[in-house]
Design a protein around this motif. Structure first.
Motif, PDB file in Angstrom:
ATOM      1  N   VAL A 233      49.053 -18.897  33.434  1.00 22.08           N
ATOM      2  CA  VAL A 233      48.929 -17.455  33.200  1.00 22.08           C
ATOM      3  C   VAL A 233      47.734 -16.916  33.966  1.00 22.08           C
ATOM      4  O   VAL A 233      47.808 -15.863  34.627  1.00 22.08           O
ATOM      5  CB  VAL A 233      48.783 -17.167  31.683  1.00 22.08           C
ATOM      6  CG1 VAL A 233      48.419 -15.692  31.457  1.00 22.08           C
ATOM      7  CG2 VAL A 233      50.068 -17.510  30.945  1.00 22.08           C
ATOM      8  N   TYR A 234      46.625 -17.632  33.924  1.00 20.29           N
ATOM      9  CA  TYR A 234      45.401 -17.229  34.633  1.00 20.29           C
ATOM     10  C   TYR A 234      45.659 -17.160  36.149  1.00 20.29           C
ATOM     11  O   TYR A 234      45.323 -16.174  36.814  1.00 20.29           O
ATOM     12  CB  TYR A 234      44.300 -18.235  34.324  1.00 20.29           C
ATOM     13  CG  TYR A 234      42.936 -17.876  34.874  1.00 20.29           C
ATOM     14  CD1 TYR A 234      42.007 -17.189  34.102  1.00 20.29           C
ATOM     15  CD2 TYR A 234      42.553 -18.250  36.158  1.00 20.29           C
ATOM     16  CE1 TYR A 234      40.741 -16.872  34.591  1.00 20.29           C
ATOM     17  CE2 TYR A 234      41.305 -17.942  36.660  1.00 20.29           C
ATOM     18  CZ  TYR A 234      40.397 -17.251  35.866  1.00 20.29           C
ATOM     19  OH  TYR A 234      39.150 -16.939  36.372  1.00 20.29           O
ATOM     20  N   ARG A 290      42.975  -9.240  30.428  1.00 17.18           N
ATOM     21  CA  ARG A 290      43.516 -10.156  29.418  1.00 17.18           C
ATOM     22  C   ARG A 290      44.087 -11.412  30.079  1.00 17.18           C
ATOM     23  O   ARG A 290      43.882 -12.528  29.582  1.00 17.18           O
ATOM     24  CB  ARG A 290      44.586  -9.454  28.591  1.00 17.18           C
ATOM     25  CG  ARG A 290      45.137 -10.334  27.474  1.00 17.18           C
ATOM     26  CD  ARG A 290      46.182  -9.587  26.653  1.00 17.18           C
ATOM     27  NE  ARG A 290      46.792 -10.497  25.684  1.00 17.18           N
ATOM     28  CZ  ARG A 290      47.843 -10.192  24.938  1.00 17.18           C
ATOM     29  NH1 ARG A 290      48.393  -8.974  25.020  1.00 17.18           N
ATOM     30  NH2 ARG A 290      48.337 -11.069  24.091  1.00 17.18           N
ATOM     31  N   ALA A 291      44.803 -11.250  31.184  1.00 19.44           N
ATOM     32  CA  ALA A 291      45.369 -12.411  31.864  1.00 19.44           C
ATOM     33  C   ALA A 291      44.282 -13.352  32.376  1.00 19.44           C
ATOM     34  O   ALA A 291      44.462 -14.574  32.412  1.00 19.44           O
ATOM     35  CB  ALA A 291      46.256 -11.968  33.025  1.00 19.44           C
ATOM     36  N   LEU A 292      43.114 -12.781  32.760  1.00 19.71           N
ATOM     37  CA  LEU A 292      42.020 -13.580  33.324  1.00 19.71           C
ATOM     38  C   LEU A 292      40.893 -13.783  32.329  1.00 19.71           C
ATOM     39  O   LEU A 292      39.732 -13.977  32.721  1.00 19.71           O
ATOM     40  CB  LEU A 292      41.506 -12.903  34.599  1.00 19.71           C
ATOM     41  CG  LEU A 292      42.532 -12.693  35.707  1.00 19.71           C
ATOM     42  CD1 LEU A 292      41.903 -12.016  36.919  1.00 19.71           C
ATOM     43  CD2 LEU A 292      43.147 -14.011  36.125  1.00 19.71           C
ATOM     44  N   ASP A 298      42.585 -16.140  24.518  1.00 26.48           N
ATOM     45  CA  ASP A 298      42.486 -14.690  24.674  1.00 26.48           C
ATOM     46  C   ASP A 298      43.478 -14.142  25.693  1.00 26.48           C
ATOM     47  O   ASP A 298      43.547 -12.926  25.900  1.00 26.48           O
ATOM     48  CB  ASP A 298      41.062 -14.300  25.085  1.00 26.48           C
ATOM     49  CG  ASP A 298      40.031 -14.631  24.013  1.00 26.48           C
ATOM     50  OD1 ASP A 298      40.409 -14.607  22.826  1.00 26.48           O
ATOM     51  OD2 ASP A 298      38.858 -14.906  24.367  1.00 26.48           O
ATOM     52  N   ARG A 299      44.228 -15.006  26.358  1.00 30.98           N
ATOM     53  CA  ARG A 299      45.166 -14.560  27.385  1.00 30.98           C
ATOM     54  C   ARG A 299      46.536 -14.275  26.773  1.00 30.98           C
ATOM     55  O   ARG A 299      46.753 -14.479  25.573  1.00 30.98           O
ATOM     56  CB  ARG A 299      45.307 -15.640  28.477  1.00 30.98           C
ATOM     57  CG  ARG A 299      43.999 -15.931  29.199  1.00 30.98           C
ATOM     58  CD  ARG A 299      44.142 -17.076  30.183  1.00 30.98           C
ATOM     59  NE  ARG A 299      42.810 -17.624  30.489  1.00 30.98           N
ATOM     60  CZ  ARG A 299      42.574 -18.894  30.742  1.00 30.98           C
ATOM     61  NH1 ARG A 299      43.569 -19.764  30.764  1.00 30.98           N
ATOM     62  NH2 ARG A 299      41.336 -19.306  30.981  1.00 30.98           N
ATOM     63  N   GLU A 305      55.314 -12.804  28.909  1.00 29.08           N
ATOM     64  CA  GLU A 305      54.626 -11.675  28.283  1.00 29.08           C
ATOM     65  C   GLU A 305      53.760 -10.934  29.302  1.00 29.08           C
ATOM     66  O   GLU A 305      53.720  -9.701  29.315  1.00 29.08           O
ATOM     67  CB  GLU A 305      53.773 -12.182  27.117  1.00 29.08           C
ATOM     68  CG  GLU A 305      53.157 -11.062  26.290  1.00 29.08           C
ATOM     69  CD  GLU A 305      52.343 -11.586  25.128  1.00 29.08           C
ATOM     70  OE1 GLU A 305      51.525 -10.808  24.575  1.00 29.08           O
ATOM     71  OE2 GLU A 305      52.503 -12.770  24.759  1.00 29.08           O
ATOM     72  N   LEU A 306      53.087 -11.680  30.166  1.00 35.79           N
ATOM     73  CA  LEU A 306      52.287 -11.061  31.233  1.00 35.79           C
ATOM     74  C   LEU A 306      53.180 -10.242  32.157  1.00 35.79           C
ATOM     75  O   LEU A 306      52.858  -9.093  32.501  1.00 35.79           O
ATOM     76  CB  LEU A 306      51.561 -12.146  32.030  1.00 35.79           C
ATOM     77  CG  LEU A 306      50.911 -11.704  33.350  1.00 35.79           C
ATOM     78  CD1 LEU A 306      49.858 -10.634  33.111  1.00 35.79           C
ATOM     79  CD2 LEU A 306      50.321 -12.908  34.095  1.00 35.79           C
TER      80      LEU A 306
END
Length: 571
Positions: A233-234, A290-292, A298-299, A305-306
């Motif tokens: 995700v990050y 939020r993604a990072l 916390d992501r 979802e992203l």
């Protein structure tokens, strides 16, 4: 044994290696043909120096197994895996007809919001499919995402599972050490990391850096063995930031080395996310922050979802732009120059066709959109009519040119025929002239002077006034009671003879040389060797010229007792 040399031309299984297109520290990649199916593929070949290293062998096999496990339309398909008798391991995969995302961004610049929303959603789908199987990619970046342009849309293909984390079900099935000798540029000791135990049984040892520093989450820097879907995700958050803005959120001026790696480590762990800029809605900054997030919890819970959050904000931005443009168009009394065209209209049309197109419900928004589409259609029709007129005019011009060309061709053919006839007549005349001279020469040699006079006289009338023909003709017409002298050839036939300008000497030409004789006493004054047949001689004031069968013309300076060669010129 295979070596690191180019393997082009070798057959691995059903695949004929054609051209090496890439090479790294771990393997080389070849463009290949599969003759049985008539298709092109790529084959990845493990370097020969690693073919006896258990860690490298098992890692290569793991990459093949993970890639084949993910059967998804947006992932490069695996066709075959092979182990040759000489130790070569290879992996045959789909040849993706496209470019990597980093090359696409370098050529086109940042993606339009409508392009990005659709493209990123597809990327998220294939990554989510991998997560559902328990696979964590750990190296998501633009160079591992191919872009295929088809029918005006962008489609992704996910590549390279070389450092992917396998499912937990594999945890006890893989037991192999990975030493520094097997480390690749994306898998090396972290700067400042302590020594590692070479006898560890994990594929990834503590202290090893797995991934690409510009896209690695903070936890992947710390221990890549324990990362989960949040690490991907990050990485996808950074890919999204770069695709929309054309720059990465964390970067350094240093291009490589421990200093650059240490600086990136600090940025990923502590630096805030730079705003994307005023061209984007504030909601986008919130999504990327939020993604990072520095902590995985916390992501976003998943890449899906992203992708959904990004799609929503991109569509909201498009909707807001349409409403603002429609209001301005109405305020300016429907000025046609304010209607959307080109890429803006394409973005609008694609958005309207999408699932969020129902958000365009305002009467003025729909009127603006329809007017833009109608104006574009009218421009297309106008261009079509212009092209039709141009084609008609071009056709008329081509017809005129063809008619003129036909006339020129016919004239050329007539001229060519006339020239051919003239040339044939000239050849025939030259042939007759040569025949008359040769027959006259032969008759004179045999003492048949009447016959010689007839043939040589005909040659003279046809224009042959050369010195040789004139000499023979003069001899033929003179009353001949008795032979006054006979001049012998050095070899073979006598070809030509000529008097000196003052009449005191005679030059003769035969198969090997030219000879100069005294005209009164018939004594030989000089022999001029040529080594080949001397076909013709001409004697002018002070100079003697001979033409030889060896392709040369010689000029001789006349002396009282002979001649001296001065010039030789090849034809």
């Amino acid at each position: 044994m295979a070596t690191l040399d180019d393997l082009s031309g070798r057959l691995l299984g059903d695949f004929l290696l054609r051209k090496r297109i890439d090479e790294g520290g771990f393997a080389a990649v070849y463009r290949c043909d599969q003759p049985l199916l008539g298709r092109e593929v790529v084959v990845k070949v493990l370097h020969q120096r690693l073919c006896h290293d258990d860690a490298a062998l098992r890692r290569f096999k793991r990459e093949a197994q993970l890639a084949s496990l993910l059967d998804h339309p947006y992932a490069a398909h695996v066709y075959a895996f092979g182990d040759e008798d000489d130790g070569l391991l290879w992996l045959a995969m789909e040849l993706v007809q496209g470019v990597t995302l980093n090359h696409w961004l370098a050529e086109h610049g940042p993606m339009r919001p409508d392009q990005f929303a659709s493209f990123f959603e597809k990327v998220a789908q294939v990554v989510q499919a991998a997560h559902d199987l328990g696979i964590i990619h750990r190296d998501l970046k633009p160079s591992n995402i191919m872009v295929i342009e088809r029918s005006g849309e962008l489609w992704p293909k996910l590549l390279d599972f070389g450092v992917a984390k396998p499912p937990e079900t594999w945890r006890h099935a893989v037991h192999l050490p990975l030493t520094d000798a097997n480390t690749t540029p994306s898998e090396r000791p972290r700067a400042g990391a302590g020594a590692t135990n070479p006898q560890r049984s994990d594929m990834t040892m503590a202290g090893m850096m797995i991934g690409s520093p510009q896209y690695m989450s903070p936890e992947q820097w710390t221990d890549p063995r324990t990362v989960g879907p949040a690490a991907d995700v990050y990485a996808l958050g950074i890919v999204a930031y770069e695709a929309l803005t054309g720059r990465r959120p964390f970067d350094t001026k240093e291009s490589d080395g421990d200093e650059a790696v240490n600086k990136l480590l600090t940025l990923h762990h502590t630096a805030p996310i730079p705003p994307v800029g005023a061209d984007f809605p504030p909601e986008l900054d919130a999504i990327l922050n939020r993604a990072l997030a520095k902590h995985p919890s916390d992501r976003f819970a998943s890449v899906s979802e992203l992708a959904g959050a990004l799609k929503t904000v991109m569509h909201a931005r498009t909707r807001a732009r349409v409403r603002a443009a429609a209001q301005l168009w109405l305020d300016r009394k429907r000025a046609p120059e304010l209607l959307w065209r080109g890429s803006a209209l394409a973005e609008l049309e694609q958005w309207r066709r999408g699932p969020s197109g129902s958000g365009l419900t305002g009467e003025q928004d729909l009127e603006f959109a329809d007017a833009s589409r109608d104006a574009a259609a009218a421009e297309v029709e106008a261009r079509r009519r212009r092209k039709a007129r141009v084609r008609l005019a071009t056709g008329a011009l081509l017809a005129a040119v063809a008619a003129a060309g036909l006339g020129v061709f016919q004239l050329h053919q007539v001229t060519k025929a006339r020239d051919a006839k003239d040339a044939a007549e000239r050849v025939a005349a030259a042939t007759v002239l040569t025949a008359e001279v040769e027959q006259g020469r032969a008759a004179e040699l045999h003492g048949e002077m009447a016959e010689a006079r007839r043939h040589l006289g005909e040659a003279y009338q046809r224009g042959d006034h050369s010195s040789a023909t004139s000499f023979m003709f003069a001899r033929a017409v003179q009353p001949l009671r008795a032979e006054r002298a006979r001049l012998a050839a050095t070899s073979g036939r006598m070809w030509s003879a000529a008097w000196s300008p003052d009449g005191s000497r005679i030059v003769t030409a035969d198969d090997r040389a030219a000879q100069i004789w005294d005209a009164s006493g018939r004594a030989l004054l000089a022999t001029l060797p040529h080594g080949a047949t001397v076909h013709h001689v001409v004697w002018t004031a002070g100079r003697l010229v001979t033409a030889c069968a060896d392709g040369s013309v010689r000029v001789w300076t006349s002396r009282r007792r002979g001649a001296r060669q001065r010039t030789r010129r090849s034809r």
